[in-house]
Motif scaffolding. Structure first.
Motif, mmCIF file in Angstrom:
data_model
loop_
_atom_site.group_PDB
_atom_site.id
_atom_site.type_symbol
_atom_site.label_atom_id
_atom_site.label_comp_id
_atom_site.label_asym_id
_atom_site.label_seq_id
_atom_site.Cartn_x
_atom_site.Cartn_y
_atom_site.Cartn_z
ATOM 1 N N ALA A 146 0.922 -1.165 -0.072
ATOM 2 C CA ALA A 146 -0.043 0.009 -0.006
ATOM 3 C C ALA A 146 0.839 1.382 -0.001
ATOM 4 C CB ALA A 146 -1.052 -0.076 1.314
ATOM 5 N N ALA A 147 0.721 2.176 -1.120
ATOM 6 C CA ALA A 147 1.714 3.251 -1.086
ATOM 7 C C ALA A 147 1.032 4.241 -0.193
ATOM 8 C CB ALA A 147 1.626 3.745 -2.575
ATOM 9 N N ARG A 148 -0.307 4.259 -0.114
ATOM 10 C CA ARG A 148 -1.083 5.220 0.726
ATOM 11 C C ARG A 148 -2.101 4.304 1.521
ATOM 12 N NH1 ARG A 148 2.680 7.279 -0.717
ATOM 13 N NH2 ARG A 148 3.041 9.585 -1.852
ATOM 14 N N ILE A 149 -2.529 4.959 2.691
ATOM 15 C CA ILE A 149 -3.618 4.602 3.372
ATOM 16 C C ILE A 149 -4.478 5.325 3.802
ATOM 17 C CG2 ILE A 149 -2.118 2.583 4.341
ATOM 18 C CD1 ILE A 149 -1.922 4.417 7.202
ATOM 19 N N MET A 180 -4.746 -2.298 4.369
ATOM 20 C CA MET A 180 -3.867 -3.355 5.231
ATOM 21 C C MET A 180 -4.897 -4.290 5.915
ATOM 22 S SD MET A 180 -0.876 -0.702 6.470
ATOM 23 C CE MET A 180 0.159 -1.634 7.261
ATOM 24 N N PRO A 181 -5.444 -5.402 5.223
ATOM 25 C CA PRO A 181 -6.469 -6.144 5.643
ATOM 26 C C PRO A 181 -5.714 -6.669 7.103
ATOM 27 C CG PRO A 181 -6.212 -6.586 3.454
ATOM 28 C CD PRO A 181 -5.064 -5.403 3.804
ATOM 29 N N THR A 182 -6.938 -6.769 8.052
ATOM 30 C CA THR A 182 -6.826 -7.390 9.249
ATOM 31 C C THR A 182 -6.006 -6.421 10.437
ATOM 32 O OG1 THR A 182 -4.672 -8.876 9.205
ATOM 33 C CG2 THR A 182 -6.527 -9.536 8.282
ATOM 34 N N LEU A 183 -5.545 -5.213 9.744
ATOM 35 C CA LEU A 183 -4.627 -4.373 10.577
ATOM 36 C C LEU A 183 -5.832 -3.518 11.822
ATOM 37 C CD1 LEU A 183 -2.101 -3.092 11.661
ATOM 38 C CD2 LEU A 183 -2.308 -1.253 9.848
ATOM 39 N N GLN A 184 -5.614 -3.448 12.829
ATOM 40 C CA GLN A 184 -6.165 -2.752 13.667
ATOM 41 C C GLN A 184 -5.406 -1.833 14.736
ATOM 42 O OE1 GLN A 184 -8.337 -5.896 15.717
ATOM 43 N NE2 GLN A 184 -9.927 -5.860 14.184
ATOM 44 N N PHE A 185 -5.898 -0.700 14.979
ATOM 45 C CA PHE A 185 -5.085 0.122 16.182
ATOM 46 C C PHE A 185 -5.737 1.000 16.831
ATOM 47 C CE2 PHE A 185 -4.624 2.827 12.443
ATOM 48 C CZ PHE A 185 -4.290 4.029 13.226
ATOM 49 N N TRP A 186 -5.317 1.249 18.083
ATOM 50 C CA TRP A 186 -5.925 2.348 18.953
ATOM 51 C C TRP A 186 -4.928 3.179 19.004
ATOM 52 C CZ3 TRP A 186 -3.440 4.525 23.251
ATOM 53 C CH2 TRP A 186 -4.042 5.248 23.976
ATOM 54 N N GLY A 187 -5.531 4.615 18.928
ATOM 55 C CA GLY A 187 -4.699 5.788 18.675
ATOM 56 C C GLY A 187 -4.986 6.969 20.118
ATOM 57 N N GLY A 188 -3.948 7.353 20.512
ATOM 58 C CA GLY A 188 -3.872 8.217 21.663
ATOM 59 C C GLY A 188 -3.018 9.460 21.643
#
Length: 344
Positions: free
Chosen positions: A50-53, A91-99
């Motif tokens: 992935a060049a961009r997300i 980006m399949p199956t990628l998850q994240f928390w942001g703080g």
């Protein structure tokens, strides 16, 4: 958060190897990635590099909820406030928390992926046009060779959130930093990914040595012979080249602010020429549609004396009648020297 791209790059590389192994070992069963994991690998392989997300609000549970929620709680105890929970469609199956931390403006991410152990990152971003970053991470896929010029990554899988924050503050330079908050987190995150991916793409695709290291890491993968490895390299190069073209187009559109209706008219007719192409690719793009024969000796001379692939393409086009030459749309030097043309 400065090391996210290494996830998709590493998994795309691994998936290429799995495809090649499958082609040559039809009876081989991938024990390590069988059953439920097979669908996940298929998703990753279809996504490529992935060049961009983009980011979307997370609408499902984390893959490893106990670990992720535990890390989130520790970061919140250190003062980080939640700004969102996200998935990344590219980006399949990628998850994240942001703080974000209200005192120093540093950002935090806790990352969950179905094929990688959970990890977290803390990041400070310089308040300059270059947006250099200082990242402290437990990312297990971190590759120092992928660290963007002017940035610093401190990677240690043993870091606790408290130890990582202490290291971040201890190492931070005496300079102004951007302040992450709920309003700007997504835009800064996506921009940092693009900058770092541009750096990776500009360096060129994985080498045979890179591929063999990845193959050795995957214990269940049968050893590939030279022909099979060359196939893997070609597949990897194709994915890398497509991502590089996507990045070039993105930078071009941002630079020239092309009206949306004009781009819609052009997009299916655009050809991207860049300095990471080889001579054969340049010749094919420049002369493959030619109706008349060209002087092969002159073609070889142009390839030898041109100071860039973009310049070589332009010179090769001048060997053709005007009616067969592509129309130059514009040029860009990010992530590499490139020119966009409209097909005739």
């Amino acid at each position: 958060m400065g090391t996210f791209l290494q996830i998709v790059g590493g998994l795309a590389l691994a998936f290429v190897l799995l495809i090649v192994a499958g082609l040559f070992y039809l009876r081989w069963r991938i024990k390590r990635y069988a059953n439920s994991d097979a669908a996940k690998w298929a998703q990753i392989g279809q996504a490529g590099v992935a060049a961009r997300i983009s980011l979307k609000p997370l609408d499902e549970p984390f893959h490893h909820p106990e670990i992720i929620e535990g890390l989130i709680a520790e970061l919140q105890d250190l003062g980080y406030r939640e700004v969102g929970r996200y998935s990344v469609p590219e980006m399949p199956t990628l998850q994240f928390w942001g703080g974000a931390h209200p005192e120093d403006g540093s950002g935090a991410t806790v990352v969950d992926h179905s094929m990688i152990a959970p990890f977290f990152e803390l990041c400070l971003v310089s308040d300059t046009d270059a947006r250099h970053t200082l990242t402290v991470t437990t990312n297990p896929t971190h590759n120092p060779a992928h660290t963007r010029t002017g940035t610093r990554v401190i990677a240690d899988g043993a870091f606790t959130p408290m130890a990582a924050r202490s290291e971040l503050l201890r190492t931070a330079a005496d300079e102004p930093y951007l302040r992450f908050d709920a309003e700007n987190f997504e835009s800064i995150f996506v921009d940092l990914y693009a900058r770092q991916m541009d750096f990776i793409l500009a360096k060129g695709g994985p080498t045979e040595a890179d591929m063999r290291r990845e193959a050795a890491r995957m214990a269940d993968l049968p050893e590939l012979d030279d022909d099979q490895m060359q196939m893997a390299l070609r597949m990897s190069r194709a994915s890398h080249q497509q991502a590089l073209e996507d990045a070039i187009i993105d930078r071009f559109l941002k630079r020239y602010d092309l009206p949306a209706h004009e781009w819609e008219r052009l997009r299916d007719r655009v050809i991207v020429i860049h300095d990471r192409m080889n001579g054969e690719e340049i010749c094919q793009h420049a002369l493959g549609h030619a109706g008349a024969e060209v002087d092969e000796i002159e073609v070889e001379r142009i390839l030898l004396v041109s100071d860039s692939r973009v310049a070589a393409f332009h010179a090769l086009q001048e060997l053709l009648p005007m009616a067969e030459r592509f129309r130059l749309i514009g040029r860009t030097d990010e992530p590499v020297g490139a020119a966009l043309y409209e097909r005739v």
